[in-house]
Design a protein around this motif. Structure first.
Motif, PDB file in Angstrom:
ATOM      1  N   LYS A  38      -1.636  13.277   0.920  1.00  0.00           N
ATOM      2  CA  LYS A  38      -1.271  12.242  -0.055  1.00  0.00           C
ATOM      3  C   LYS A  38       0.045  12.608  -0.735  1.00  0.00           C
ATOM      4  O   LYS A  38       0.942  11.786  -0.878  1.00  0.00           O
ATOM      5  N   VAL A  45       3.035  -4.775   1.135  1.00  0.00           N
ATOM      6  CA  VAL A  45       1.801  -4.098   0.718  1.00  0.00           C
ATOM      7  C   VAL A  45       1.570  -4.318  -0.776  1.00  0.00           C
ATOM      8  O   VAL A  45       2.452  -4.070  -1.593  1.00  0.00           O
ATOM      9  N   LYS A  46       0.381  -4.799  -1.068  1.00  0.00           N
ATOM     10  CA  LYS A  46       0.018  -4.892  -2.476  1.00  0.00           C
ATOM     11  C   LYS A  46      -0.681  -3.579  -2.831  1.00  0.00           C
ATOM     12  O   LYS A  46      -1.665  -3.182  -2.212  1.00  0.00           O
ATOM     13  N   ILE A  47      -0.118  -2.896  -3.855  1.00  0.00           N
ATOM     14  CA  ILE A  47      -0.679  -1.586  -4.206  1.00  0.00           C
ATOM     15  C   ILE A  47      -1.883  -1.788  -5.121  1.00  0.00           C
ATOM     16  O   ILE A  47      -1.796  -2.494  -6.129  1.00  0.00           O
ATOM     17  N   THR A  48      -2.952  -1.181  -4.744  1.00  0.00           N
ATOM     18  CA  THR A  48      -4.146  -1.242  -5.597  1.00  0.00           C
ATOM     19  C   THR A  48      -4.385   0.137  -6.197  1.00  0.00           C
ATOM     20  O   THR A  48      -4.016   1.156  -5.616  1.00  0.00           O
ATOM     21  N   SER A  49      -4.986   0.129  -7.348  1.00  0.00           N
ATOM     22  CA  SER A  49      -5.170   1.399  -8.035  1.00  0.00           C
ATOM     23  C   SER A  49      -6.600   1.909  -7.946  1.00  0.00           C
ATOM     24  O   SER A  49      -6.876   3.074  -8.179  1.00  0.00           O
ATOM     25  N   ASP A  50      -7.507   1.027  -7.663  1.00  0.00           N
ATOM     26  CA  ASP A  50      -8.901   1.464  -7.599  1.00  0.00           C
ATOM     27  C   ASP A  50      -9.686   0.484  -6.739  1.00  0.00           C
ATOM     28  O   ASP A  50      -9.146  -0.485  -6.204  1.00  0.00           O
ATOM     29  N   TRP A  51     -10.931   0.760  -6.649  1.00  0.00           N
ATOM     30  CA  TRP A  51     -11.803  -0.063  -5.819  1.00  0.00           C
ATOM     31  C   TRP A  51     -11.798  -1.520  -6.280  1.00  0.00           C
ATOM     32  O   TRP A  51     -11.781  -2.441  -5.482  1.00  0.00           O
ATOM     33  N   ASN A  52     -11.785  -1.691  -7.592  1.00  0.00           N
ATOM     34  CA  ASN A  52     -11.841  -3.060  -8.114  1.00  0.00           C
ATOM     35  C   ASN A  52     -10.632  -3.870  -7.698  1.00  0.00           C
ATOM     36  O   ASN A  52     -10.742  -5.016  -7.272  1.00  0.00           O
ATOM     37  N   ASP A  98      -4.227   1.628  -1.382  1.00  0.00           N
ATOM     38  CA  ASP A  98      -4.391   2.493  -2.545  1.00  0.00           C
ATOM     39  C   ASP A  98      -3.679   3.791  -2.220  1.00  0.00           C
ATOM     40  O   ASP A  98      -4.021   4.447  -1.238  1.00  0.00           O
ATOM     41  N   PRO A  99      -2.697   4.171  -3.007  1.00  0.00           N
ATOM     42  CA  PRO A  99      -1.933   5.385  -2.697  1.00  0.00           C
ATOM     43  C   PRO A  99      -2.831   6.611  -2.611  1.00  0.00           C
ATOM     44  O   PRO A  99      -2.445   7.623  -2.033  1.00  0.00           O
ATOM     45  N   ASN A 100      -3.999   6.504  -3.188  1.00  0.00           N
ATOM     46  CA  ASN A 100      -4.894   7.649  -3.179  1.00  0.00           C
ATOM     47  C   ASN A 100      -5.863   7.650  -2.016  1.00  0.00           C
ATOM     48  O   ASN A 100      -6.770   8.469  -1.977  1.00  0.00           O
ATOM     49  N   ARG A 139       3.820  10.916  -0.330  1.00  0.00           N
ATOM     50  CA  ARG A 139       4.723  10.464  -1.385  1.00  0.00           C
ATOM     51  C   ARG A 139       6.110  11.048  -1.165  1.00  0.00           C
ATOM     52  O   ARG A 139       7.114  10.348  -1.306  1.00  0.00           O
TER      53      ARG A 139
END
Lengths: 434, 586
Positions: free
Chosen positions: A406, A252-259, A202-204, A410
Motif C-alpha cells: 500500500k 476512479v472514485k476514491i472511497t474511504s471505507d466500506w460505507n 479504497d486506497p487501503n 502510494r
C-alpha cells in the motif's frame, strides 16, 4: 392414648414451622431451576450480516430442524475483531471464550493453520474435499489434511451499469473478454459522456491488485507459499501499472471505507464494480436499480501471459476449533455446508451465496435467471468462472505484504519507478517475514 | 376429634403447662427474630447506601477515563491536518483523492491504535460530504443517514463540546444500541465547522465501566437529561424514558442526599444517584431492597434457625412437662383406682418433693385404712366366735346330761306327767336354740325358752329357787338377741345360791322410752365385784362360780349389734343378791 394425643400436638407445632420454610424452598427452586438439559451449544463467529451471517443462519435452521437438542449461536463480529480475538486466544493456548466454528478469509487461513497447528479440527473425514472447487483446497488444507469447509467462492466478476455504458456508446457485449486497457478506454468514454467514474477504489484495499495477479496465476508469494515474489513478478508489475493508469485516467472514485464503497455503486456514482460475487446482495439491495446491472467476466492483464478472465476476491471458509464440542460443530458443518445440496440452492436464491460445493452447481437455483441483472443467469456464469480461477498459494502473509505494498503503491503513484517500488517492497517483505 | 380434644383437656395440668410454654417460646422466638431482622435490615440499608455511594464514585472515575480516551480521540482527530483536508477538500481527481484518503486513513489508524480505543467505532463526516467509518460493524450506513440523526443537530448546538447520546441499534449498525460521543469539528482560526466526529461505543462495552458492580437487584441506570435510559445492566430498559427515575435522581442530586428509599413500580428500592457532568448524564443506582436483603440477610436461615429453636424448645418443654407431671398423673391414676375396693395400691415415693410428700401421705392413709379394715374383719370374726360360743353354751352337753339324768330319775320314780313335761321343754329349748337360725327373737319367745330352761333346771335341782317373770306387756313383741337372758338365769341358778339354798330369781323386762331394759335379779349370795359396780367380771376371773365367758359374750354381742350405749351391767351386794341389767334398743 394420651401419649398419642401429645404426639399429635407436638407434630402440629413441627408441621407449622416446617410449612413456613417449605414455601421458601419452592420459590427458590423456580429461580435456580435453570437449563440442566444436556443440549449442545455451538457458537459461530462470522462477519457480514447480509452474507456470511445470513448464510450461516440458513444452515443453522436446516440443522436445528433435525437436531433440536443443538443450540447454535451465530455471532457477528468485524473481521478484524475475529482475527484479533482468535490470535489472542490461540496465542495464549486457550480456547475458552473462542467459538466452535469460525469464518476465516482464505487469504489468512494458512497463517492461522500454520501458526496454531493443533488448534483446528481435522475435517478430512467429515467432508469430501474433492467435492469442492480445487482452488479452495489450497488455503483450507495443510499437510494433506483438510481443515476448512470451503465456503463462498469469492469468484470475481465485473458488475457493470448497462445504462451508463449505453450512454457512452457501449453494450455489455463490448465488455466481454476484454483486457484492462480496453476497460480504461471504456472508462474514459463513460466519464466523458456521463460524468460518472468507472469504478471505486479504497486506497487501503489492494483487492483489485490481488484479483489482477491471481487471474494470471500469480501471487505475492511463490507457489511454496513463503518466498516473496514481488520484485520480478510480471503480473504484479502490470497490475501496479494498470492501477496507476486507472488513477491517472481519473476514472476512479476514491472511497474511504466500506460505507462509501457501498455508496459508490448504490448511489449510481460508478459505472462498474470489479468485485467478488459476495457483493451481489449489496448490489441488489438497491432495488430501484434492477435491470440496470449486468455481470461480465473480469478483464485480464494485457501483457501477462496466462492471465484469464476469472479471478478470486476474498473467499472464506469455515473452520472448527479443536476444543470442547468440536464433534458437534464438525457434524453441523458436515451435514449442512459440507454436503447439503438443497441448502446451497436456497443459499443462492435467498442470500446470493455461490458456494464451491461442486454437486450443488447442478441444481436448478444455479441456472435460474436473475431479473435484477436483466435476466442474466448470473450464478451459472459465476459458477463457470469459478472453475477457471487459477490456483495460487496464498501463503501466510497476504495482508502483511499488502501493508507494505500500500505504501509502495502510494510511492509509485507519486512518481517512483516501478522496479524500485517493487524492489523495495521485496526487500521489506523479506526482512519482515523472515 | 372430639374425643381427642377431650383427651387433651383431660390432661389439664400437662396441656396447660405445655401450651403456655409453647406459646411463650414461639412468641419469644418470633419476636426476637423479627426484631433482629428489622434491625439488621436497617443496618444493611445504611451500609449499602455508604458502600454503593463509594461504588458510584468508582464508576464515575471509570467513566471519566472512558471520557478522557474519547477526548483524546477527538483532540487527535481535530488536530490532524490529513483528516481536516479529507473532510474539507473539494473533490479532486482520482490521484489527489487517493492521496488525501490514504493519509486520512493512515492518521485514523494511528489515532485509534495509539489510544488503544479498540472498542470505539469512529465515524467522521465532513462538510464536503465525505465520510469515514473505522469499522463497518459500528456504522455501515451512508453519511447522510447519520447527519439526519437528531444526535447530529444536537452536537452542532453544542459549539464543539463533546455530547453523549443514546443511539438505538438498527439497519445501519448492529442490533445493539450505542452510546455515542459526538463532537463538531471546528476550524480553530475561522470557528467554522468542517465536520462531525462520532465515537460509537457499544452499550455493552460502555456497560463494562460498571457491570462488575451490579448484580440481581442492584441495578445501575444511566440516563440523559430527558430521562432516556442510555445504559443499564437491565437491558430491557435501554432506550426507554423514565421521567420518574430522572426526577428522583435530580431530587437526590439537588438535595445532596446519599440515598433515598422509595417505591418504584411496587418495588421497595433504595435509590442512589449522582450527576455525571462530563457526560451530562445521571447515574442512578437502584437497589431492590427485598432482593438485596434476601441476599445479604438469609431470611430462610433465620426462619430455619427459629423454627429449629422452637422445635427443640417445644420438644424439651414437652418432655420436661411430661416428666414433671408424670408422678402426679400416676398419683391421680392410682387414687382413682382406689375406689375399686383396692387399698393396696401403694405409691412409689419418687419424683419431686411435693409428689413425694403426697405419695407418703397417701400411703399413710392407705396404711390406716388397711389397719382399720383388718380390725373390722377381726371384730367380725370375734362376733362370730362369740355367737358360736353362745350356741355351744346353750347346748352344753353337761346341761343335756343333767337334763337327761333328771329325766332318768323321773322315769325311775315313775312320774310320768313330769317326764313328759321335762322332755317337752327340752325339745322346745333345743328347737329354739339350734333350729332357729335367726339372730333375734321376740321377747315372748325368749321368755318361753327361759321358762323351759327354768323348768328343766327345777326338775333337776328342785324348786327351792323360784323364778318369777315381770314382763310389761308392751315388750312382748320387741326383738332381742337370741338367748340373751339365758346365761344370766343359768348363772343365777348355779352360782348365786351356793350358800343360800333357796331364793328367788326375778326376770323383769320393761320398756323405758326408746330402749328395752331386761333385768335378772336374784336374792342369792351376791358377789364381790372387782372394781366399779357395773364392771363385768373378766373371763379369766378366778371365780369359777361365775361363768364369765357367757356373760361377757352376751355383752360383746350386744355391743357389736347395737353400739356402745347398750350392754350389760352388773351390781351385786354380798349376801343380798345380784342384779344384772341388760340394756337393749326398743
Amino acid at each position: 392414648m394420651k401419649r398419642q394425643v401429645s404426639a399429635v400436638l407436638l407434630a402440629g407445632f413441627l408441621l407449622l414451622t416446617a410449612c413456613s420454610s417449605k414455601s421458601n424452598d419452592t420459590a427458590n427452586s423456580t429461580d435456580s431451576g435453570g437449563n440442566q438439559g444436556s443440549s449442545k451449544e455451538i457458537t459461530v463467529w462470522a462477519w457480514d450480516k447480509n452474507f456470511n451471517i445470513a448464510a450461516m443462519n440458513q444452515a443453522k435452521d436446516v440443522y436445528v430442524k433435525d437436531h433440536p437438542d443443538v443450540k447454535i449461536n451465530v455471532v457477528e463480529y468485524a473481521q478484524d475483531d475475529i482475527i484479533q480475538k482468535l490470535n489472542t486466544g490461540l496465542n495464549s493456548g486457550t480456547t475458552s471464550g473462542l467459538p466452535n466454528i469460525v469464518l476465516i478469509e482464505d487469504y489468512r487461513a494458512q497463517s492461522f493453520l500454520q501458526t496454531y497447528p493443533d488448534s483446528f479440527q481435522d475435517l478430512t473425514s467429515s467432508i469430501t474435499a474433492s467435492d469442492f472447487a480445487e482452488y479452495k483446497l489450497g488455503p483450507t488444507s495443510m499437510n494433506g489434511k483438510q481443515y476448512g469447509v470451503p465456503f463462498d467462492s469469492g469468484v470475481a466478476g465485473m458488475y457493470v451499469r448497462t445504462d451508463y455504458l449505453q450512454d457512452a456508446g457501449y453494450t455489455v457485449d463490448d465488455l466481454q473478454d476484454i483486457d484492462w486497457q480496453k476497460y480504461i478506454e471504456i472508462g474514459k468514454a463513460v466519464k466523458e459522456k456521463t460524468g460518472k467514474d468507472m469504478l471505486t477504489q479504497d486506497p487501503n484495499d489492494l483487492g483489485l491488485i490481488r484479483m489482477m495477479i491471481q487471474s494470471a496465476g500469480s501471487w505475492y508469494l511463490k507457489s511454496d507459499g513463503s518466498t516473496p515474489d514481488l520484485k520480478d513478478n510480471a503480473a504484479l508489475k502490470e497490475a501496479f501499472q494498470t492501477y496507476k493508469e486507472l488513477m491517472s485516467a481519473d476514472i476512479v472514485k476514491i472511497t474511504s471505507d466500506w460505507n462509501s464503497f457501498l455508496a459508490g455503486f448504490n448511489s449510481g456514482d460508478v459505472a462498474s464494480l470489479p468485485s467478488g460475487n459476495w457483493i451481489t446482495p449489496s448490489v441488489k439491495a438497491q432495488a430501484d436499480q434492477a435491470g440496470k446491472w449486468a455481470v461480465v467476466p473480469l478483464p485480464k492483464l494485457k501483457n501477462t501471459a496466462g492471465s484469464v478472465h476469472a479471478s478470486n476476491l476474498g473467499g472464506s471458509s469455515w473452520y472448527v476449533l479443536n476444543s470442547d464440542g468440536k464433534e458437534a460443530a464438525a457434524d453441523f458443518l458436515a451435514q449442512t455446508l459440507g454436503s447439503n445440496v438443497d441448502l446451497y440452492q436456497s443459499l443462492v436464491t435467498d442470500v446470493g451465496v455461490i458456494g464451491t460445493y461442486k454437486p450443488a452447481s447442478e441444481g436448478d437455483a444455479y441456472k435460474s435467471e436473475d431479473e435484477f441483472f436483466g435476466g442474466q443467469a448470473v450464478v451459472s456464469d459465476f459458477a463457470k468462472w469459478t472453475t477457471e480461477i487459477p490456483k495460487v498459494n496464498y501463503g501466510m502473509h497476504t495482508y502483511a505484504i499488502e501493508d507494505i505494498l500500500k505504501v509502495e503503491m502510494r510511492n509509485f503513484l507519486n512518481g517512483s519507478d516501478i522496479d524500485k517500488v517493487l524492489g523495495d517492497a521485496q526487500s521489506q517483505t523479506e526482512a519482515q517475514i523472515k | 376429634m372430639k374425643r381427642q380434644i377431650k383427651k387433651i383437656t383431660d390432661q389439664t395440668l400437662f396441656s396447660k403447662i405445655f401450651v403456655v410454654m409453647s406459646i411463650s417460646i414461639i412468641s419469644v422466638t418470633i419476636l426476637t427474630s423479627w426484631v433482629t431482622v428489622q434491625m439488621s435490615q436497617k443496618l444493611f440499608v445504611q451500609t449499602f447506601s455508604i458502600t454503593n455511594s463509594k461504588i458510584i464514585e468508582q464508576i464515575k472515575s471509570g467513566l471519566q477515563s472512558t471520557h478522557y480516551s474519547n477526548v483524546n480521540i477527538a483532540i487527535n482527530v481535530a488536530q490532524s491536518g490529513a483528516i481536516k483536508s479529507f473532510l474539507t477538500e473539494a473533490n479532486g481527481n482520482s490521484l489527489s483523492n487517493f492521496k488525501t484518503t490514504f493519509s486520512m486513513n493512515d492518521q485514523m489508524k494511528r489515532i485509534q491504535s495509539g489510544i488503544g480505543a479498540k472498542n470505539v467505532g469512529i465515524v467522521v463526516v465532513g462538510v464536503n460530504g465525505k465520510s469515514y467509518a473505522s469499522n463497518r460493524t459500528y456504522w455501515s450506513g451512508p453519511p447522510g443517514e447519520l447527519l439526519r440523526n437528531p444526535i447530529t443537530e444536537n452536537t452542532w448546538n453544542h459549539n464543539g463540546q463533546m455530547l453523549y447520546s443514546y443511539m438505538a441499534g438498527g439497519i445501519w449498525n448492529s442490533a445493539e444500541p450505542y452510546v455515542v460521543a459526538s463532537k463538531e469539528l471546528i476550524m480553530p482560526e475561522t470557528k467554522k465547522s468542517y465536520g462531525t466526529l462520532f465515537m460509537m461505543i457499544r452499550e455493552n462495552e460502555f456497560r463494562k465501566n460498571y457491570a462488575s458492580f451490579t448484580s440481581k437487584g442492584n441495578d445501575v441506570i444511566i440516563l440523559d437529561q430527558h430521562g432516556l435510559i442510555v445504559s443499564s445492566n437491565r437491558q430491557e430498559l435501554l432506550g426507554t424514558e423514565s421521567p420518574e427515575i430522572l426526577k428522583n435522581a435530580r431530587d437526590i442530586q439537588q438535595l445532596g442526599l446519599v440515598s433515598k428509599e422509595m417505591k418504584i413500580s411496587d418495588q421497595e428500592v433504595i435509590v442512589l444517584a449522582d450527576y455525571l457532568p462530563l457526560y451530562d448524564f445521571y447515574i442512578v443506582n437502584i437497589i431492590d431492597k427485598n432482593t438485596m436483603l434476601n441476599h445479604m440477610l438469609n431470611r430462610k436461615a433465620v426462619i430455619f434457625i427459629s423454627a429449629g429453636i422452637i422445635a427443640v424448645a417445644v420438644l424439651v418443654v414437652y418432655f420436661i412437662t411430661k416428666r414433671l407431671t408424670k408422678s402426679l398423673r400416676t398419683l391421680v391414676k392410682k387414687m382413682s383406682n382406689v375406689t375399686k375396693k383396692n387399698f393396696h395400691n401403694y405409691m412409689s415415693v419418687t419424683g419431686s418433693y411435693e409428689t413425694k410428700q403426697l405419695s407418703k401421705a397417701f400411703n399413710y392413709m392407705l396404711d390406716e385404712l388397711n389397719a382399720y379394715v383388718s380390725q373390722l374383719v377381726e371384730t367380725q370374726n370375734e362376733q362370730r366366735n362369740a355367737e358360736l360360743a353362745a350356741l355351744q353354751q346353750q347346748i352344753n352337753p353337761h346341761f343335756l346330761y343333767n337334763t337327761l339324768a333328771s329325766v332318768n330319775m323321773l322315769v325311775q320314780r315313775g312320774n310320768k306327767e313330769m317326764i313328759t313335761e321335762t322332755i317337752h321343754s327340752l325339745i322346745s329349748l333345743l328347737q329354739n336354740t339350734i333350729s332357729n337360725v335367726k339372730e333375734t327373737i321376740s321377747v315372748e319367745q325368749e321368755l318361753l325358752n327361759l321358762k323351759h330352761y327354768v323348768f328343766i333346771n327345777q326338775v333337776r335341782y328342785g324348786d327351792q329357787i323360784k323364778v318369777d317373770y315381770f314382763i310389761s306387756p308392751d315388750c312382748l313383741s320387741s326383738q332381742v338377741p337370741k338367748l340373751v337372758l339365758q346365761p344370766f338365769i343359768e348363772n343365777a341358778f348355779f352360782h348365786a345360791f351356793n350358800i343360800k339354798s333357796a331364793g328367788y330369781i326375778y326376770v323383769v323386762i320393761t320398756k323405758e322410752r326408746d330402749y328395752l331394759l331386761c333385768e335378772v335379779v336374784d336374792n342369792g349370795d351376791g358377789m364381790e365385784l372387782a372394781g366399779d359396780q357395773d364392771t363385768i367380771p373378766s373371763p379369766s376371773s378366778a371365780r369359777q362360780l361365775f361363768n364369765g365367758i357367757g356373760i361377757r359374750n352376751v355383752h360383746e354381742r350386744i355391743l357389736l349389734l347395737y353400739g356402745e350405749e347398750f350392754g350389760v351391767s352388773i351390781s351385786s351386794t354380798l349376801g343380798q343378791g345380784t342384779k344384772i341389767s341388760i340394756k337393749l334398743p326398743g
